[in-house]
Design a protein around this motif. Structure first.
Motif, PDB file in Angstrom:
ATOM      1  N   LEU A   4      -6.043  -8.524 -12.629  1.00 24.19           N
ATOM      2  CA  LEU A   4      -5.799  -7.348 -11.808  1.00 24.19           C
ATOM      3  C   LEU A   4      -5.011  -7.808 -10.587  1.00 24.19           C
ATOM      4  O   LEU A   4      -5.440  -8.704  -9.864  1.00 24.19           O
ATOM      5  N   LEU A   5      -3.844  -7.185 -10.356  1.00 28.88           N
ATOM      6  CA  LEU A   5      -2.925  -7.641  -9.319  1.00 28.88           C
ATOM      7  C   LEU A   5      -2.680  -6.547  -8.289  1.00 28.88           C
ATOM      8  O   LEU A   5      -2.244  -5.452  -8.627  1.00 28.88           O
ATOM      9  N   ALA A   6      -2.962  -6.866  -7.037  1.00 29.69           N
ATOM     10  CA  ALA A   6      -2.652  -5.972  -5.920  1.00 29.69           C
ATOM     11  C   ALA A   6      -1.467  -6.550  -5.149  1.00 29.69           C
ATOM     12  O   ALA A   6      -1.415  -7.745  -4.899  1.00 29.69           O
ATOM     13  N   GLY A   7      -0.523  -5.682  -4.794  1.00 31.15           N
ATOM     14  CA  GLY A   7       0.666  -6.154  -4.086  1.00 31.15           C
ATOM     15  C   GLY A   7       1.745  -6.624  -5.030  1.00 31.15           C
ATOM     16  O   GLY A   7       2.487  -7.569  -4.731  1.00 31.15           O
ATOM     17  N   ALA A   8       1.874  -5.965  -6.165  1.00 36.51           N
ATOM     18  CA  ALA A   8       2.809  -6.407  -7.203  1.00 36.51           C
ATOM     19  C   ALA A   8       4.258  -6.037  -6.926  1.00 36.51           C
ATOM     20  O   ALA A   8       5.160  -6.540  -7.600  1.00 36.51           O
ATOM     21  N   SER A   9       4.519  -5.184  -5.944  1.00 40.11           N
ATOM     22  CA  SER A   9       5.884  -4.688  -5.742  1.00 40.11           C
ATOM     23  C   SER A   9       6.712  -5.535  -4.792  1.00 40.11           C
ATOM     24  O   SER A   9       7.928  -5.330  -4.686  1.00 40.11           O
ATOM     25  N   GLY A  10       6.117  -6.491  -4.098  1.00 35.02           N
ATOM     26  CA  GLY A  10       6.857  -7.330  -3.167  1.00 35.02           C
ATOM     27  C   GLY A  10       7.639  -8.420  -3.876  1.00 35.02           C
ATOM     28  O   GLY A  10       7.637  -8.529  -5.109  1.00 35.02           O
ATOM     29  N   THR A  11       8.318  -9.253  -3.088  1.00 35.38           N
ATOM     30  CA  THR A  11       9.125 -10.325  -3.649  1.00 35.38           C
ATOM     31  C   THR A  11       8.283 -11.274  -4.490  1.00 35.38           C
ATOM     32  O   THR A  11       8.631 -11.607  -5.625  1.00 35.38           O
ATOM     33  N   ILE A  12       7.149 -11.715  -3.939  1.00 40.19           N
ATOM     34  CA  ILE A  12       6.281 -12.622  -4.677  1.00 40.19           C
ATOM     35  C   ILE A  12       5.624 -11.890  -5.837  1.00 40.19           C
ATOM     36  O   ILE A  12       5.573 -12.398  -6.966  1.00 40.19           O
ATOM     37  N   GLY A  13       5.118 -10.687  -5.582  1.00 40.28           N
ATOM     38  CA  GLY A  13       4.421  -9.937  -6.612  1.00 40.28           C
ATOM     39  C   GLY A  13       5.282  -9.619  -7.816  1.00 40.28           C
ATOM     40  O   GLY A  13       4.825  -9.702  -8.961  1.00 40.28           O
ATOM     41  N   THR A  14       6.541  -9.275  -7.586  1.00 41.14           N
ATOM     42  CA  THR A  14       7.457  -8.970  -8.690  1.00 41.14           C
ATOM     43  C   THR A  14       7.685 -10.197  -9.558  1.00 41.14           C
ATOM     44  O   THR A  14       7.626 -10.132 -10.793  1.00 41.14           O
ATOM     45  N   ALA A  15       7.947 -11.343  -8.907  1.00 42.90           N
ATOM     46  CA  ALA A  15       8.170 -12.578  -9.656  1.00 42.90           C
ATOM     47  C   ALA A  15       6.900 -13.033 -10.361  1.00 42.90           C
ATOM     48  O   ALA A  15       6.937 -13.518 -11.501  1.00 42.90           O
ATOM     49  N   LEU A  16       5.756 -12.872  -9.703  1.00 40.57           N
ATOM     50  CA  LEU A  16       4.488 -13.285 -10.312  1.00 40.57           C
ATOM     51  C   LEU A  16       4.159 -12.420 -11.523  1.00 40.57           C
ATOM     52  O   LEU A  16       3.707 -12.937 -12.562  1.00 40.57           O
ATOM     53  N   THR A  17       4.373 -11.134 -11.423  1.00 44.33           N
ATOM     54  CA  THR A  17       4.121 -10.237 -12.554  1.00 44.33           C
ATOM     55  C   THR A  17       4.958 -10.641 -13.754  1.00 44.33           C
ATOM     56  O   THR A  17       4.461 -10.697 -14.887  1.00 44.33           O
ATOM     57  N   ARG A  18       6.218 -10.951 -13.501  1.00 45.77           N
ATOM     58  CA  ARG A  18       7.120 -11.364 -14.581  1.00 45.77           C
ATOM     59  C   ARG A  18       6.591 -12.628 -15.276  1.00 45.77           C
ATOM     60  O   ARG A  18       6.633 -12.747 -16.500  1.00 45.77           O
ATOM     61  N   GLN A  19       6.071 -13.567 -14.484  1.00 43.09           N
ATOM     62  CA  GLN A  19       5.535 -14.801 -15.054  1.00 43.09           C
ATOM     63  C   GLN A  19       4.226 -14.568 -15.791  1.00 43.09           C
ATOM     64  O   GLN A  19       4.033 -15.044 -16.921  1.00 43.09           O
ATOM     65  N   LEU A  20       3.304 -13.844 -15.172  1.00 43.04           N
ATOM     66  CA  LEU A  20       1.995 -13.638 -15.779  1.00 43.04           C
ATOM     67  C   LEU A  20       2.068 -12.819 -17.064  1.00 43.04           C
ATOM     68  O   LEU A  20       1.263 -13.022 -17.977  1.00 43.04           O
ATOM     69  N   ASP A  21       3.019 -11.895 -17.125  1.00 43.22           N
ATOM     70  CA  ASP A  21       3.148 -11.050 -18.316  1.00 43.22           C
ATOM     71  C   ASP A  21       3.461 -11.868 -19.576  1.00 43.22           C
ATOM     72  O   ASP A  21       3.258 -11.390 -20.695  1.00 43.22           O
ATOM     73  N   LYS A  22       3.936 -13.095 -19.398  1.00 43.06           N
ATOM     74  CA  LYS A  22       4.268 -13.939 -20.554  1.00 43.06           C
ATOM     75  C   LYS A  22       3.018 -14.379 -21.309  1.00 43.06           C
ATOM     76  O   LYS A  22       3.060 -14.545 -22.530  1.00 43.06           O
ATOM     77  N   ASN A  23       1.928 -14.598 -20.575  1.00 40.79           N
ATOM     78  CA  ASN A  23       0.751 -15.208 -21.194  1.00 40.79           C
ATOM     79  C   ASN A  23      -0.561 -14.468 -20.941  1.00 40.79           C
ATOM     80  O   ASN A  23      -1.600 -14.897 -21.435  1.00 40.79           O
ATOM     81  N   HIS A  24      -0.528 -13.395 -20.151  1.00 36.13           N
ATOM     82  CA  HIS A  24      -1.767 -12.741 -19.750  1.00 36.13           C
ATOM     83  C   HIS A  24      -1.644 -11.223 -19.879  1.00 36.13           C
ATOM     84  O   HIS A  24      -0.546 -10.677 -20.010  1.00 36.13           O
ATOM     85  N   ASP A  25      -2.783 -10.575 -19.811  1.00 39.08           N
ATOM     86  CA  ASP A  25      -2.850  -9.115 -19.783  1.00 39.08           C
ATOM     87  C   ASP A  25      -2.978  -8.701 -18.311  1.00 39.08           C
ATOM     88  O   ASP A  25      -4.012  -8.958 -17.680  1.00 39.08           O
ATOM     89  N   VAL A  26      -1.922  -8.102 -17.760  1.00 39.71           N
ATOM     90  CA  VAL A  26      -1.866  -7.821 -16.320  1.00 39.71           C
ATOM     91  C   VAL A  26      -1.898  -6.316 -16.084  1.00 39.71           C
ATOM     92  O   VAL A  26      -1.162  -5.549 -16.717  1.00 39.71           O
ATOM     93  N   ARG A  27      -2.761  -5.919 -15.152  1.00 42.43           N
ATOM     94  CA  ARG A  27      -2.758  -4.538 -14.673  1.00 42.43           C
ATOM     95  C   ARG A  27      -2.503  -4.552 -13.177  1.00 42.43           C
ATOM     96  O   ARG A  27      -3.087  -5.351 -12.447  1.00 42.43           O
ATOM     97  N   ARG A  28      -1.632  -3.647 -12.747  1.00 45.51           N
ATOM     98  CA  ARG A  28      -1.202  -3.611 -11.347  1.00 45.51           C
ATOM     99  C   ARG A  28      -1.814  -2.418 -10.626  1.00 45.51           C
ATOM    100  O   ARG A  28      -1.852  -1.305 -11.166  1.00 45.51           O
ATOM    101  N   LEU A  29      -2.279  -2.647  -9.402  1.00 45.31           N
ATOM    102  CA  LEU A  29      -2.802  -1.560  -8.584  1.00 45.31           C
ATOM    103  C   LEU A  29      -1.646  -0.890  -7.851  1.00 45.31           C
ATOM    104  O   LEU A  29      -0.815  -1.566  -7.222  1.00 45.31           O
TER     105      LEU A  29
END
Length: 299
Positions: A4-29
């Motif tokens: 579960l990821l909070a703050g996904a729309s920022g510079t770090i959050g956008t890049a992190l979401t892209r990385q985590l989506d490769k190997n994990h099930d990610v839901r964004r708040l």
């Protein structure tokens, strides 16, 4: 892993979401209406979050917070800097405390600002906090995260100055350089606890599974002064650094923001990350400059 990821729309959050989506099930708040099943609505300003969201997660990552340089530091914006960090963290922690099965790990963003303005002092995770406004924000921010249930492994990710193509300090350093007007700021001997965006994202993912607890410095293992960083960037782009903006000009134009964002010195070392076995792809200012050149010139 379910994250579960909070703050996904920022510079770090956008890049992190892209990385985590490769190997994990990610839901964004998100604070708006969800657009798909990977988004969950919440309203941290009033403490509103469905406990089921954290019940679902194996891990929670909290990157929430208004941009430090998102506006002049008026009284109102200072209050925003506090509330945009404290309220989301408090909301996540309250949901964890109500959950029958809370997540195993909570990675909560903090910042190098925790240490304040410390000159040449080497700063590790054991170093005391500083006396600046950002230090106070970070202390309160971290205190909220540490209220998580005992069963949750809490990691306080004290992130330094993230070098990224799309935001933060780097574009402001590179733009004048491209026009042969490279500029350093203040005395230039202030230590910048820099880290590349790639290493920041890799470190955050690393923290999900490595058994570190408490504060973890997220900065490159070769801390550098601003002048040293500018020198390597100038060499990589074959552009000179001609000018220096005096400290008094910065503080006169943008006040306390200019001092705390650009002029404070934090010689931060990532001892916890290194001891846990994390390896940096951009460990030195030289490797940073070459990485920046690649991402800037990439088609």
């Amino acid at each position: 892993m379910r994250i579960l990821l909070a703050g996904a729309s920022g510079t770090i959050g956008t890049a992190l979401t892209r990385q985590l989506d490769k190997n994990h099930d990610v839901r964004r708040l998100v604070r708006r209406s969800p657009r798909n099943s990977a988004e969950i609505r919440w309203n941290p300003s009033i403490g509103e979050l469905d406990v089921a969201a954290v019940e679902w997660a194996d891990a929670v990552i909290n990157l929430s917070g208004a941009g430090i340089a998102g506006g002049l530091w008026t009284r109102s914006y200072k209050e925003t800097l506090y509330s945009s960090r404290i309220m989301p963290t408090r909301t996540l922690v309250q949901a964890m405390r109500q959950a029958q099965n809370p997540p195993a790990v909570f990675v909560s963003q903090s910042a190098s600002g925790y240490y304040g303005d410390r000159g040449d002092e080497v700063l590790t995770e054991a170093s005391a906090s500083g006396q600046t406004l950002l230090a106070d924000i970070c202390r309160r921010w971290e205190a909220e995260a540490l209220r998580a249930p005992d069963a949750v492994r809490v990691v306080l990710a004290r992130t330094g100055i993230v070098m990224a193509k799309g935001g933060g300090a780097l574009p402001n350093l590179l733009t004048p350089m491209r026009f042969f007007a490279g500029t350093s700021l203040g005395p230039g001997n202030q230590w910048w606890p820099w880290i590349s965006l790639d290493d920041e994202v890799r470190a955050l993912e690393f923290l999900l599974t490595t058994p570190l607890v408490g504060p973890v410095n997220l900065s490159a293992p070769a801390p550098a002064t601003l002048d040293a960083i500018m020198l390597q960037l100038s060499r990589a782009f074959h552009r000179p650094v001609w000018f220096r903006v005096p400290a008094f000009v910065l503080t006169a134009v943008i006040g306390q923001l200019g001092h705390e964002l650009l002029l404070v010195s934090a010689r931060m070392e990532p001892r916890a990350l290194i001891s846990a076995g994390f390896t940096f792809d951009q460990p030195t200012p030289e490797s940073l400059a070459q990485w920046v050149r690649r991402i800037v010139t990439r088609k």
